[in-house]
Write a protein that holds these residues in place. Structure first.
Motif, mmCIF file in Angstrom:
data_model
loop_
_atom_site.group_PDB
_atom_site.id
_atom_site.type_symbol
_atom_site.label_atom_id
_atom_site.label_comp_id
_atom_site.label_asym_id
_atom_site.label_seq_id
_atom_site.Cartn_x
_atom_site.Cartn_y
_atom_site.Cartn_z
ATOM 1 N N ALA A 25 -1.239 8.324 -10.105
ATOM 2 C CA ALA A 25 -1.566 6.998 -9.570
ATOM 3 C C ALA A 25 -2.977 7.002 -8.996
ATOM 4 N N ILE B 68 4.739 2.706 -6.273
ATOM 5 C CA ILE B 68 4.355 4.125 -6.234
ATOM 6 C C ILE B 68 5.026 4.797 -5.036
ATOM 7 N N LEU B 69 4.910 4.133 -3.875
ATOM 8 C CA LEU B 69 5.502 4.677 -2.648
ATOM 9 C C LEU B 69 6.997 4.944 -2.845
ATOM 10 N N THR C 159 -2.890 -1.410 -8.926
ATOM 11 C CA THR C 159 -3.286 -1.450 -7.518
ATOM 12 C C THR C 159 -4.794 -1.667 -7.421
ATOM 13 N N LEU D 33 -5.305 -4.500 4.857
ATOM 14 C CA LEU D 33 -4.763 -5.857 4.817
ATOM 15 C C LEU D 33 -4.326 -6.296 6.211
ATOM 16 N N GLY E 274 -1.216 2.716 -10.692
ATOM 17 C CA GLY E 274 -2.490 2.949 -9.992
ATOM 18 C C GLY E 274 -3.542 1.952 -10.432
ATOM 19 N N PHE F 27 -4.400 5.887 -1.042
ATOM 20 C CA PHE F 27 -5.034 4.584 -1.274
ATOM 21 C C PHE F 27 -4.083 3.443 -0.961
ATOM 22 N N VAL F 28 -2.772 3.694 -1.070
ATOM 23 C CA VAL F 28 -1.809 2.648 -0.732
ATOM 24 C C VAL F 28 -1.782 2.432 0.778
ATOM 25 N N ILE G 157 -4.923 0.581 1.709
ATOM 26 C CA ILE G 157 -4.931 -0.856 1.389
ATOM 27 C C ILE G 157 -4.031 -1.623 2.355
ATOM 28 N N TYR G 158 -2.856 -1.082 2.669
ATOM 29 C CA TYR G 158 -1.939 -1.765 3.582
ATOM 30 C C TYR G 158 -2.569 -1.921 4.975
ATOM 31 N N VAL H 63 7.667 7.996 -5.212
ATOM 32 C CA VAL H 63 7.328 9.256 -4.541
ATOM 33 C C VAL H 63 8.366 9.562 -3.463
ATOM 34 N N LEU H 64 8.757 8.525 -2.708
ATOM 35 C CA LEU H 64 9.749 8.713 -1.656
ATOM 36 C C LEU H 64 11.074 9.187 -2.253
ATOM 37 N N ALA I 216 -2.065 -6.086 -4.962
ATOM 38 C CA ALA I 216 -2.180 -4.662 -4.628
ATOM 39 C C ALA I 216 -0.922 -4.179 -3.929
ATOM 40 N N VAL I 217 -0.238 -5.093 -3.215
ATOM 41 C CA VAL I 217 0.911 -4.676 -2.396
ATOM 42 C C VAL I 217 2.080 -4.216 -3.273
ATOM 43 N N PHE I 218 2.406 -4.975 -4.330
ATOM 44 C CA PHE I 218 3.583 -4.632 -5.131
ATOM 45 C C PHE I 218 3.452 -3.308 -5.897
ATOM 46 N N GLY J 100 1.496 -0.848 -5.271
ATOM 47 C CA GLY J 100 1.402 0.211 -4.264
ATOM 48 C C GLY J 100 2.789 0.578 -3.758
ATOM 49 N N PHE J 101 3.611 -0.451 -3.543
ATOM 50 C CA PHE J 101 4.959 -0.214 -3.049
ATOM 51 C C PHE J 101 5.809 0.524 -4.094
ATOM 52 N N ARG K 273 1.855 10.920 -7.511
ATOM 53 C CA ARG K 273 0.764 10.501 -6.629
ATOM 54 C C ARG K 273 -0.602 10.763 -7.256
ATOM 55 N N SER L 42 5.204 10.303 1.770
ATOM 56 C CA SER L 42 5.258 9.750 0.422
ATOM 57 C C SER L 42 4.165 8.715 0.157
ATOM 58 N N PHE L 43 3.398 8.362 1.188
ATOM 59 C CA PHE L 43 2.369 7.346 1.014
ATOM 60 C C PHE L 43 1.167 7.895 0.257
ATOM 61 N N PRO L 44 0.868 7.362 -0.929
ATOM 62 C CA PRO L 44 -0.406 7.734 -1.533
ATOM 63 C C PRO L 44 -1.519 7.201 -0.634
ATOM 64 N N LEU M 275 9.252 11.518 6.352
ATOM 65 C CA LEU M 275 9.465 11.531 4.908
ATOM 66 C C LEU M 275 8.735 10.350 4.256
ATOM 67 N N ILE M 276 8.787 9.192 4.916
ATOM 68 C CA ILE M 276 8.086 8.023 4.382
ATOM 69 C C ILE M 276 6.565 8.262 4.450
#
Lengths: 292, 313
Positions: A226, A267-268, A246, B153, A243, B145-146, B149-150, A271-272, A260-262, A264-265, A223, B141-143, B137-138
């Motif tokens: 990124a 990274i998510l 994104t 959007l 990063g 900035f992600v 952005i989501y 991390v998950l 930006a979506v792909f 970002g996903f 994280r 895990s979210f950075p 948990l999800i």
């Protein structure tokens, strides 16, 4: 008879094997491990499985929507997003693995030595670690990278710096308890050096606790890397980083939101996956939860 | 109580001094001549020497250290190398925006995290609990900035429910609130997830204690057992986590401010990095750490208020 033969057997963490078995049967750990392994495989195999060269520009297909020749579309220079994502996984994994390895070795050693020596020395060291913890990790990483200059090695150094203190704390707590145990006293009586006691007899016993933290801290390292790349302090372009991608996508968000979506996903997802593995391992090694 | 507060305040002094020392060292171990770094390679020797004198870099190290520490402790962080305005003034102008964002995220984290955590603990291993665990948990895990952005959007560009740019008019509370919602959700998401997990496990732990069984055996209604006996004891770890997490929120607000184009400390720090404003960076680092030391102090004091055992220790 050699001294080694007389050495008291290192008592292994009770249930370490059982814990591993339990972690394996835990769906969270399993799914997390699969996610991490798939991303790792993608990073290793990137040169063979990427459909395009990640740096290949094609002005005719700028900002193409996902589909056809470019399954995830193209960016503002007409570069293939999927190929860049596959290559970008390498940077994320290299930086976070490197940083956590460094932090684990340095922090772990500091924690063990500090706990083993104890007294005022321990108090002082832990005070220093507390000060390091009072810097927000993103801000500390940001400033260190900004001062040293953004490249792969400096990113590893900056992120490692933010994770040393937590590893020192994790290694110290069990060391404090272990050093009172009979087998350590026996080591003293046999005239073993302090270094030998720390690295041969204490280290194997605190390893499970430290290893569990590695996975959770790797998630944080991914994280932070990124985030630094998103701010513009990551590995320099044209090397693809998640990063950085994104960030590029964010600048074109009105025309092509998928840019930006792909990333970002991605990274998510990484991390998950790491969090899931860490969580499962922690539950499996936690003695309070183990008997439930 | 006064003695407890005094002791905690005294204990914060060495931490603050140590923070100042670390900042001083970090800024000084930069490879190369700071004057040349600031001016660029093309600078003349005279210009570099003049800048060194202006920054006090030609003085012995201990004089520099003393000046830095004594100035910082009196709230004098020097002036920005770019604008020439005092750093405290520049920071003061945008601080309300960062405080708005951090506080709103914290409130959100607590308001969502605590009830969900309790709910999950009370329905252990049932569908609600599993859902809460997976979602947290999800969320964890979210950075930042992600998630930013989501949300931007979806709610800013697609449904157009919230503004895309968060430069709020500080004198208009409605505008301030409207513009902080989306950034606060983005920033507070991780905190809500974290607090859900901590509350759940603290509550499970508390509900397994003997005094809960005793209370039940005495015939205390279950609702009262949960909210009074259980929650009171479960709240201590939650307070600790909230305190620790505020530091992370302050750090992550940098990213939120970039995504939502909000003024704030984060925007200043990124500007200072791009313009190589070392005086500003040094000042900001100290201000960030001061904020966090203060938050830790408040957490400690709150802990003392909530748990009488802490005061006596």
């Amino acid at each position: 008879m050699s001294a080694t033969a007389e050495a008291p057997a290192v008592p292994r963490m009770p249930g370490w094997r059982k814990a591993l078995g339990k972690a394996r049967s835990n769906p969270t750990t399993l799914i997390g491990a699969v996610i991490c392994l798939v991303i790792l495989a993608a990073a290793i195999l990137a040169p063979w499985i990427a459909p395009h060269d990640p740096a290949e520009q094609d002005i005719m297909t700028r900002l193409a929507a996902p589909g056809g020749d470019y399954p995830l579309g193209t960016d503002q220079f007409g570069r293939d997003i999927l190929s860049r994502l596959l290559w970008g996984a390498r940077i994320s994994l290299t930086v976070s693995l490197g940083a956590i390895a460094v932090a684990c070795v340095i922090g772990g050693t500091i924690g063990m030595v500090s706990g083993y020596i104890g007294g005022r020395f321990d108090l002082f060291v832990m005070q220093v670690m507390d000060v390091m913890l009072s810097f927000p990790s993103l801000i500390l990483g940001l400033i260190v990278v900004a001062l040293l200059g953004p490249d792969l090695v400096n990113l590893v150094v900056a992120i490692a710096l933010t994770a040393i203190a937590p590893f020192a704390r994790i290694a110290r707590a069990p060391t404090l308890a272990l050093k009172e145990r009979a087998f350590i006293e026996a080591g003293h009586a046999l005239g073993y050096s302090h270094l030998r006691i720390i690295f041969r007899h204490i280290l194997p016993n605190i390893l499970p606790e430290v290893m569990v933290m590695t996975s959770l801290w790797m998630a944080t390292a991914v994280r932070v890397e990124a985030s630094l790349s998103f701010i513009g302090l990551g590995v320099k372009p044209p090397t693809p980083t998640w990063g950085g991608m994104t960030r590029d996508g964010f600048e074109n968000i009105l025309d092509s939101p998928w840019l930006a979506v792909f990333p970002g996903f991605a990274i998510l997802l990484l991390v998950l996956g790491l969090n899931m593995v860490g969580d499962g391992l922690r539950d499996a090694t936690d003695p309070k939860l183990r008997n439930e | 109580m006064i003695w407890f507060i005094a002791k905690r305040l005294l204990a914060a002094v060495p931490t603050l001094l140590a923070v100042l020392t670390v900042v001083f060292i970090i800024v000084r171990i930069v490879p190369g001549d700071p004057a040349l770094v600031i001016l660029g390679d093309q600078a003349t020797a005279e210009a570099a020497a003049a800048l060194r004198t202006r920054l006090g870099l030609d003085q012995p190290m201990w004089v520099q250290y003393w000046n830095f520490v004594s100035n910082a402790l009196t709230g004098n962080f020097g002036a920005s190398l770019v604008t020439g305005r005092p750093i405290l003034e520049e920071v003061g102008a945008v601080l309300p925006h960062t405080i708005d964002l951090t506080l709103a995220s914290m409130v959100l984290g607590v308001v969502v995290g605590v009830p969900v955590g309790i709910w999950a603990a009370l329905h252990r291993n049932r569908a609600i609990d599993v859902a809460a665990r997976v979602l947290s948990l999800i969320g964890l895990s979210f950075p930042v900035f992600v998630s930013g952005i989501y949300l931007l959007l979806l709610f800013g560009l697609y449904w157009r429910l919230f503004p895309v740019i968060g430069n709020a008019d500080l004198s208009d509370p409605v505008d301030r609130l409207h513009k902080v919602v989306l950034p606060a959700v983005a920033l507070g998401l991780t905190m809500a997830a974290y607090i859900t997990r901590v509350t759940r496990s603290a509550m499970l732990h508390a509900l397994g204690e003997d005094y809960i069984r005793t209370a039940r055996a005495k015939g205390v209604p279950w609702r009262r057992v949960v909210w009074v006996h259980g929650l009171r004891n479960a709240s201590l770890p939650v307070v600790t986590v909230v305190g620790l997490y505020v530091g992370i929120l302050i750090g992550n607000s940098v990213l939120t401010e970039i995504v939502f184009n909000r003024p704030g400390l984060g925007k200043i720090i990124v500007g200072a990095l791009n313009q190589r404003d070392y005086a500003m960076l040094q000042g900001l680092m100290v201000i960030y750490c001061f904020l966090i030391v203060v938050v830790n102090l408040v957490t400690d004091l709150l802990y003392g208020v909530m748990d009488p055992r802490v005061k006596q220790a």
